[in-house]
Design an enzyme around this catalytic site. Structure first.
Site, mmCIF file in Angstrom:
data_model
loop_
_atom_site.group_PDB
_atom_site.id
_atom_site.type_symbol
_atom_site.label_atom_id
_atom_site.label_comp_id
_atom_site.label_asym_id
_atom_site.label_seq_id
_atom_site.Cartn_x
_atom_site.Cartn_y
_atom_site.Cartn_z
ATOM 1 N N LYS A 184 0.747 -39.488 -35.847
ATOM 2 C CA LYS A 184 0.178 -40.623 -36.596
ATOM 3 C C LYS A 184 -0.653 -40.033 -37.732
ATOM 4 O O LYS A 184 -1.803 -39.663 -37.556
ATOM 5 C CB LYS A 184 -0.702 -41.455 -35.654
ATOM 6 C CG LYS A 184 -0.720 -42.947 -35.941
ATOM 7 C CD LYS A 184 -1.262 -43.302 -37.303
ATOM 8 C CE LYS A 184 -2.742 -43.101 -37.374
ATOM 9 N NZ LYS A 184 -3.273 -43.217 -38.757
ATOM 10 N N GLU A 258 -10.895 -32.021 -33.040
ATOM 11 C CA GLU A 258 -11.412 -31.207 -34.157
ATOM 12 C C GLU A 258 -12.105 -32.174 -35.098
ATOM 13 O O GLU A 258 -11.443 -32.944 -35.799
ATOM 14 C CB GLU A 258 -10.258 -30.483 -34.868
ATOM 15 C CG GLU A 258 -9.472 -29.518 -33.992
ATOM 16 C CD GLU A 258 -10.218 -28.232 -33.671
ATOM 17 O OE1 GLU A 258 -11.358 -28.062 -34.136
ATOM 18 O OE2 GLU A 258 -9.666 -27.407 -32.923
ATOM 19 N N CYS A 292 -13.434 -29.597 -43.727
ATOM 20 C CA CYS A 292 -14.465 -29.699 -42.682
ATOM 21 C C CYS A 292 -15.304 -28.443 -42.549
ATOM 22 O O CYS A 292 -16.422 -28.494 -42.073
ATOM 23 C CB CYS A 292 -13.778 -29.999 -41.353
ATOM 24 S SG CYS A 292 -12.449 -28.839 -41.006
HETATM 25 P P1 NAD Z 1 -10.905 -40.399 -39.885
HETATM 26 O O1 NAD Z 1 -11.620 -40.101 -38.606
HETATM 27 O O2 NAD Z 1 -11.320 -41.569 -40.664
HETATM 28 O O3 NAD Z 1 -9.340 -40.595 -39.597
HETATM 29 C C1 NAD Z 1 -8.580 -39.601 -38.944
HETATM 30 C C2 NAD Z 1 -7.351 -40.243 -38.304
HETATM 31 O O4 NAD Z 1 -7.760 -41.108 -37.246
HETATM 32 C C3 NAD Z 1 -6.522 -41.101 -39.250
HETATM 33 O O5 NAD Z 1 -5.163 -40.870 -38.977
HETATM 34 C C4 NAD Z 1 -6.950 -42.496 -38.867
HETATM 35 O O6 NAD Z 1 -6.007 -43.489 -39.185
HETATM 36 C C5 NAD Z 1 -7.101 -42.364 -37.377
HETATM 37 N N1 NAD Z 1 -7.929 -43.388 -36.722
HETATM 38 C C6 NAD Z 1 -8.919 -44.135 -37.273
HETATM 39 N N2 NAD Z 1 -9.467 -44.938 -36.330
HETATM 40 C C7 NAD Z 1 -8.807 -44.694 -35.170
HETATM 41 C C8 NAD Z 1 -8.926 -45.184 -33.831
HETATM 42 N N3 NAD Z 1 -9.838 -46.106 -33.502
HETATM 43 N N4 NAD Z 1 -8.102 -44.677 -32.892
HETATM 44 C C9 NAD Z 1 -7.195 -43.725 -33.198
HETATM 45 N N5 NAD Z 1 -7.026 -43.217 -34.444
HETATM 46 C C10 NAD Z 1 -7.830 -43.693 -35.422
HETATM 47 O O7 NAD Z 1 -10.994 -39.050 -40.741
HETATM 48 P P2 NAD Z 1 -10.535 -38.797 -42.263
HETATM 49 O O8 NAD Z 1 -11.430 -39.553 -43.171
HETATM 50 O O9 NAD Z 1 -9.060 -38.953 -42.382
HETATM 51 O O10 NAD Z 1 -10.823 -37.235 -42.397
HETATM 52 C C11 NAD Z 1 -12.081 -36.704 -42.689
HETATM 53 C C12 NAD Z 1 -12.774 -36.220 -41.434
HETATM 54 O O11 NAD Z 1 -11.961 -35.290 -40.729
HETATM 55 C C13 NAD Z 1 -14.064 -35.464 -41.736
HETATM 56 O O12 NAD Z 1 -15.051 -35.862 -40.824
HETATM 57 C C14 NAD Z 1 -13.681 -34.008 -41.500
HETATM 58 O O13 NAD Z 1 -14.751 -33.161 -41.173
HETATM 59 C C15 NAD Z 1 -12.708 -34.128 -40.386
HETATM 60 N N6 NAD Z 1 -11.838 -32.955 -40.319
HETATM 61 C C16 NAD Z 1 -12.040 -32.060 -39.316
HETATM 62 C C17 NAD Z 1 -11.257 -30.920 -39.249
HETATM 63 C C18 NAD Z 1 -11.441 -29.912 -38.136
HETATM 64 O O14 NAD Z 1 -10.556 -29.084 -37.954
HETATM 65 N N7 NAD Z 1 -12.535 -29.933 -37.406
HETATM 66 C C19 NAD Z 1 -10.262 -30.693 -40.206
HETATM 67 C C20 NAD Z 1 -10.085 -31.635 -41.218
HETATM 68 C C21 NAD Z 1 -10.874 -32.767 -41.266
#
Ligand code: NAD
Length: 485
Positions: A184, A258, A292
């Site tokens: 997803k 992550e 991140c």
């Molecule tokens: P997000 O949490 O808004 O979304 C991530 C994913 O989760 C998307 O596919 C989204 O549609 C899905 N999602 C949203 N609500 C959900 C729910 N209730 N249940 C299941 N899935 C759901 O994150 P983003 O804005 O896409 O990305 C930025 C974030 O990701 C930042 O906080 C960043 O630090 C983090 N990030 C972490 C890493 C790591 O390896 N630690 C790497 C890249 C990004």
């Protein structure tokens, strides 16, 4: 591209979405790249059922067969790079340098790494142990093996910053270990991941082993987490990770999370300032800070603070902001209007709290695009929101310390613990400080990675480890097999 049709990929078939489509917008031009499919909950469940049906046969294939198929998949993907690189560039707004290298080629690298690792034996042999007679059973020399078994059906939910690479970092080890997956991708940029399924088809992976569902909001992801899956591998923000963990906990689903970060960069008085500036500057120059692990929170020794700020300001001031397709552009847009507003509102909180804008603070004067100027905030203290909350944009904040213990306390003083950095000429000090940082990863005098090292977070930055062989093992359950000799 706008006339291209994108469909869901479920059970080896291209499926029309039951809820229509939604627009994917180019963050630089604000034009529609194409319509992405809006999956219904029934289709999410279909994808999970397909992955469940495919699991027994896929998990029983030999590791060599799975490895060979993953190499074929990497080949089929590489043939599509000329088509996929512009697509992923358009939907993410990444500069061409970032699009070609990290957005695309790293995806193939990850599939090949796990295709090779799949062929190695990852079971753990244990020495035989002499066991006494007990009421339970006769004693003797008892042999045992810790065997690695696949977990089952894995939901791979990814963030927007590196859609293909993030997907590959989950799907490649999961499939290599014998799991089946439902992917997803993030709503903002799912198109290249949908196209990737064409490579899956061409490589001849059995139907149901790899499925993709997409949607504009949280519904598809939420439905996937609640469906009949065995594990959630999630990369994204901490609040969404918390929600997923709560829901997954009820079904005892395995978790790899992550999450967010607020990387501290401790710069000691003997640190190489030029090296520190280049490393810290990656927060501005690399994908507009949408990473991140970025060293976004400088913790500078008081004696080098002014010099460091001057050098950082000079560095930020020279970066060209604008069209990601132009060769000399370094800072492209952030992903969306929503994300720009998040960054701007956090900057406003910093202004209210008394942080000073050494560089940036104004919206760049460009006709279209969700741009944020490289910004450097000084006079920051750990009680300010700008020191605690993740920007996920091209913003660096600077705090000051007087002694080593204070530097460590400041670095550890957020909810996150993903990736910290130390700049010092004293190797012993660098190592000593690293061992006291409550962070899953520490770079000493570098922002470079070692892809074989475990990657993941302490505290609110996540649970579990990706990276190298650790990433492969994350998609396994240990099974003890015991026998008398
Ligand atoms: P997000 O949490 O808004 O979304 C991530 C994913 O989760 C998307 O596919 C989204 O549609 C899905 N999602 C949203 N609500 C959900 C729910 N209730 N249940 C299941 N899935 C759901 O994150 P983003 O804005 O896409 O990305 C930025 C974030 O990701 C930042 O906080 C960043 O630090 C983090 N990030 C972490 C890493 C790591 O390896 N630690 C790497 C890249 C990004």
């Amino acid at each position: 591209m706008a006339d291209q049709t994108f469909r869901l990929f479920i059970a080896g078939e291209w499926v029309e979405p039951s809820k229509g489509g939604y627009a994917v917008v180019n963050p630089a031009t604000e034009q529609v790249v194409a319509e992405a499919p809006e999956a219904g909950v029934d289709q999410v469940n279909d994808a999970v059922a397909a992955a469940r049906d495919a699991f027994p046969a896929w998990s029983r294939r030999t590791p060599e067969e799975r490895g060979a198929l993953l190499h074929r998949l990497a080949d089929a993907f590489e043939r599509r790079i000329p088509e996929l690189a512009p697509l992923v560039q358009a939907e993410t707004g990444a500069t061409m340098r970032v699009a070609k290298t990290l957005q695309v080629t790293q995806c193939a690298v990850r599939f090949r790494r796990y295709a090779d690792l799949a062929k190695e034996n990852h079971d753990i042999p244990l020495p035989p142990s002499v066991m006494p007679n007990t009421a339970l059973a006769k004693g003797g020399l008892i042999g045992a093996l810790a065997a690695r078994q696949p977990v089952g059906v894995v939901a791979c939910i990814t963030p927007y910053n590196f859609p293909l690479t993030n997907m590959a970092g989950k799907v490649a080890p999961a499939l290599a270990m014998g799991n089946t997956v439902v992917v997803k991708p993030a709503p903002q940029d799912p198109l290249a991941v949908l196209k990737f399924a064409e490579a899956v088809e061409e490589a001849g992976l059995p139907p149901g082993v790899f499925n993709v569902v997409t949607g504009s909001g949280a519904d598809a992801g939420q439905a996937l987490v609640e469906a009949d899956i065995d594990m959630v591998s999630f990369t994204g923000s901490t609040p969404v990770g918390q929600r997923i963990a709560e829901s997954a906990g009820r079904g005892m689903k395995r978790l790899l999370l992550e999450l967010g970060g607020k990387g501290a960069a401790i710069v000691f008085d003997d640190g190489d300032l030029a090296g520190a500036v280049a490393g810290i500057g990656s927060t501005w120059s690399f994908h507009s800070g949408q990473i991140c692990t970025a060293p976004t929170r400088v913790i500078a020794h008081r004696s080098v603070h002014d010099q460091l700020v001057e050098k950082l300001a000079a560095y930020a001031g020279h970066l060209k902001v604008g069209d990601p397709l132009a060769d000399d552009t370094v800072v492209g847009p952030v992903i969306s209007q929503v994300q720009r507003e998040r960054v701007e509102s956090l900057l406003e909180a910093g202004r209210q709290d008394g942080a000073e804008f050494a560089v940036g603070g104004e919206r760049p004067d460009l006709e279209t695009g969700y741009y944020v100027a490289p910004t450097l905030l000084t006079g920051v203290t750990n009680d300010m929101r700008v020191a605690q909350d993740e920007f996920f944009g091209p913003v660096v904040v600077v705090e000051t310390f007087d002694d080593e213990d204070e530097a460590i306390a400041l670095a550890n003083g957020t909810a996150f613990g993903l990736y910290d950095y130390v700049w010092t000429a004293d190797a012993v000090r660098g190592y000593r400080v690293a061992r006291q940082l409550r962070s899953g990863n520490v770079g000493i005098n570098t922002v470079q990675r070692n892809h074989e090292a475990p990657f993941g977070g302490f505290k609110m930055s996540g649970v579990g480890r990706d990276g190298g062989v650790f990433g492969l093992h994350a998609y396994s359950e240990l099974q003890s097999i015991v026998w008398p000799s």
